[in-house]
Write an enzyme that holds these catalytic residues in place. Structure first.
Site, PDB file in Angstrom:
ATOM      1  N   GLU A  79      -6.944   5.050   7.564  1.00  4.51           N
ATOM      2  CA  GLU A  79      -6.768   6.455   7.167  1.00  4.51           C
ATOM      3  C   GLU A  79      -8.021   6.990   6.479  1.00  4.51           C
ATOM      4  OE1 GLU A  79      -3.027   5.979   5.123  1.00  4.51           O
ATOM      5  OE2 GLU A  79      -2.080   5.530   7.033  1.00  4.51           O
ATOM      6  N   HIS A 107      -9.581   1.247   4.883  1.00 10.18           N
ATOM      7  CA  HIS A 107      -8.296   1.520   5.554  1.00 10.18           C
ATOM      8  C   HIS A 107      -8.528   2.552   6.652  1.00 10.18           C
ATOM      9  CE1 HIS A 107      -4.197   2.876   6.250  1.00 10.18           C
ATOM     10  NE2 HIS A 107      -3.807   1.741   5.718  1.00 10.18           N
ATOM     11  N   GLU A 111      -5.430  -4.580  10.957  1.00 10.65           N
ATOM     12  CA  GLU A 111      -4.462  -3.498  11.057  1.00 10.65           C
ATOM     13  C   GLU A 111      -4.765  -2.662  12.298  1.00 10.65           C
ATOM     14  OE1 GLU A 111      -2.441  -2.552   7.121  1.00 10.65           O
ATOM     15  OE2 GLU A 111      -4.148  -1.227   7.279  1.00 10.65           O
ATOM     16  N   SER A 134       3.322  -1.699  10.612  1.00  8.40           N
ATOM     17  CA  SER A 134       4.768  -1.698  10.896  1.00  8.40           C
ATOM     18  C   SER A 134       5.428  -3.047  10.620  1.00  8.40           C
ATOM     19  CB  SER A 134       5.027  -1.240  12.339  1.00  8.40           C
ATOM     20  OG  SER A 134       4.610   0.103  12.507  1.00  8.40           O
ATOM     21  N   GLY A 143       2.326   2.682  10.756  1.00 13.39           N
ATOM     22  CA  GLY A 143       3.300   3.753  10.582  1.00 13.39           C
ATOM     23  C   GLY A 143       3.996   4.193  11.856  1.00 13.39           C
ATOM     24  N   LYS A 152       0.143   4.288  -0.463  1.00 16.33           N
ATOM     25  CA  LYS A 152      -0.499   5.546  -0.017  1.00 16.33           C
ATOM     26  C   LYS A 152      -0.201   6.650  -1.046  1.00 16.33           C
ATOM     27  CE  LYS A 152       0.106   3.808   4.598  1.00 16.33           C
ATOM     28  NZ  LYS A 152      -0.029   4.037   6.004  1.00 16.33           N
ATOM     29  N   ASN A 211       0.869  -1.183   0.000  1.00 12.54           N
ATOM     30  CA  ASN A 211       0.000   0.000   0.000  1.00 12.54           C
ATOM     31  C   ASN A 211       0.903   1.228   0.000  1.00 12.54           C
ATOM     32  OD1 ASN A 211      -1.835   2.021   0.411  1.00 12.54           O
ATOM     33  ND2 ASN A 211      -2.241   1.516   2.560  1.00 12.54           N
TER      34      ASN A 211
HETATM   35  C1  PEP Z   1      -0.886   0.505   6.165  1.00 12.39           C
HETATM   36  O1  PEP Z   1      -1.016   1.698   6.018  1.00 12.39           O
HETATM   37  O2  PEP Z   1      -1.741  -0.271   5.718  1.00 12.39           O
HETATM   38  C2  PEP Z   1       0.279   0.015   6.874  1.00 12.39           C
HETATM   39  C3  PEP Z   1       0.261  -1.220   7.298  1.00 12.39           C
HETATM   40  O3  PEP Z   1       1.310   0.895   7.073  1.00 12.39           O
HETATM   41  P1  PEP Z   1       2.737   0.579   7.739  1.00 12.39           P
HETATM   42  O4  PEP Z   1       3.221  -0.730   7.174  1.00 12.39           O
HETATM   43  O5  PEP Z   1       3.601   1.729   7.325  1.00 12.39           O
HETATM   44  O6  PEP Z   1       2.530   0.504   9.208  1.00 12.39           O
END
Ligand code: PEP
Length: 240
Positions: A94, A92, A161, A201, A167, A9, A7
Site C-alpha cells: 500500500e 508494504h 505478500e 488474506s 485484502g 492499517k 497490521n
Molecule cells: C496486509 O495488508 O499486510 C495484509 C496481509 O492484509 P490482509 O491480511 O487483509 O490480506
C-alpha cells in the site's frame, strides 16, 4: 521462533486498541507462549498497547526516511524507538502503490531503522498482472535487491505478500508461497538472522497449512488481525 504480526492499517482508535489488548491478554499467556506476537497499530495507539508481561511487542506501520527535520506529518525512527517499538513495516504494497515509495526511499527507511535498532519487516510481492506476465520472480528479486546494503548480521523479517492476495480473500496456495519462500531464502542466503512470513488474506482457517506446507516462519495479518480471537487463533491460541 514463529512470528505473528498484526497490521491494523488505519483502523482502531486508542479506546478500541485498549479493548483489543484486554481481550488478547486473556488468551495469550505472559511471555507470549513460545511465539513472538507483534501488533502494529496506527501511530496514535502505539503507547496504548504496551504489555508489561511480554505477551506481545509493538511495531510501527511506517517510518520517515529522514532522521529528523522539517517533514510535516512524518514520524522518525527515534520517536518509534522511544515508544518501545521493536519492529517497523517497510515497503508494504500500500505504501509502494498509494504513496509511491520505491527502492531509493525504502533503502533510506531501512537505514533509519538500523540506526535505532528497529527490526524491519520488509514486504515484497508481485501484482496480479506481474504474476500473469510471468515476471513474479523477477519482481521479488528486484525488491529483495533493495536489501543489498542492509547489514547481513542484523535481524531481518521479510514478508512475502502477493499484492493480489492482500485484502481480497484469495490467499496464495501453500505451493506458490513455498516457491516464493525458497526464492527469497536463496536471494537472502547471506543473512544470518532471517525470518520469512507470508501475508495476504490469512485467516484462522487457512493458516496451519501455510505454516506447515509452505514452511513459513509466521504471518503478517491485515484484516483478520482486527479481531483478537481470530488473530490469536492464527498465532495458534484457542480454537482454530
Ligand atoms: C496486509 O495488508 O499486510 C495484509 C496481509 O492484509 P490482509 O491480511 O487483509 O490480506
Amino acid at each position: 521462533m514463529n512470528l505473528f504480526v498484526a497490521n491494523w492499517k488505519m483502523h482502531m482508535t486508542r479506546a478500541e486498541a485498549r479493548a483489543f489488548a484486554v481481550e488478547l491478554s486473556r488468551i495469550v499467556p505472559p511471555g507470549g507462549g513460545g511465539r513472538e506476537i507483534v501488533i502494529a497499530p496506527p501511530f496514535t495507539a502505539l503507547d496504548a498497547l504496551g504489555d508489561a508481561e511480554g505477551r506481545w511487542r509493538i511495531g510501527a506501520q511506517n517510518v520517515a526516511a529522514d532522521a529528523k527535520g522539517a517533514f510535516t506529518g512524518e514520524v522518525c525512527a527515534k520517536m518509534l524507538a522511544e515508544l518501545g517499538c521493536r519492529y517497523v513495516i517497510v515497503g508494504h504494497s500500500e505504501r509502494r502503490r498509494l504513496f509511491n515509495e520505491g527502492g531509493a526511499t525504502l533503502v533510506r527507511k531501512l537505514e533509519r531503522c538500523r540506526e535505532e535498532n528497529l527490526i524491519p519487516i520488509y514486504c515484497v510481492g508481485e501484482t496480479e498482472s506481474e504474476r500473469d506476465d510471468g515476471v513474479g520472480n523477477q519482481i521479488l528479486t528486484d525488491q529483495a535487491a533493495t536489501l543489498a546494503g542492509d547489514p547481513p548480521d542484523a535481524p531481518l523479517v521479510v514478508a512475502y505478500e502477493p499484492v493480489w492476495a492482500i485484502g481480497t480473500g484469495r490467499a496464495a496456495s501453500p505451493g506458490d508461497a513455498a516457491a516464493a519462500r525458497t526464492l527469497l531464502a536463496k536471494l537472502l542466503s547471506a543473512r544470518r538472522d532471517l525470518r520469512i512470513l507470508y501475508g495476504g488474506s490469512v485467516t484462522a482457517g487457512n493458516c496451519r497449512e501455510m505454516l506447515e506446507a509452505a514452511g513459513m516462519d509466521g504471518f503478517l495479518v491485515g484484516g483478520a488481525s482486527l479481531d483478537p480471537k481470530g488473530f490469536a487463533a492464527i498465532a495458534g491460541f484457542g480454537n482454530m
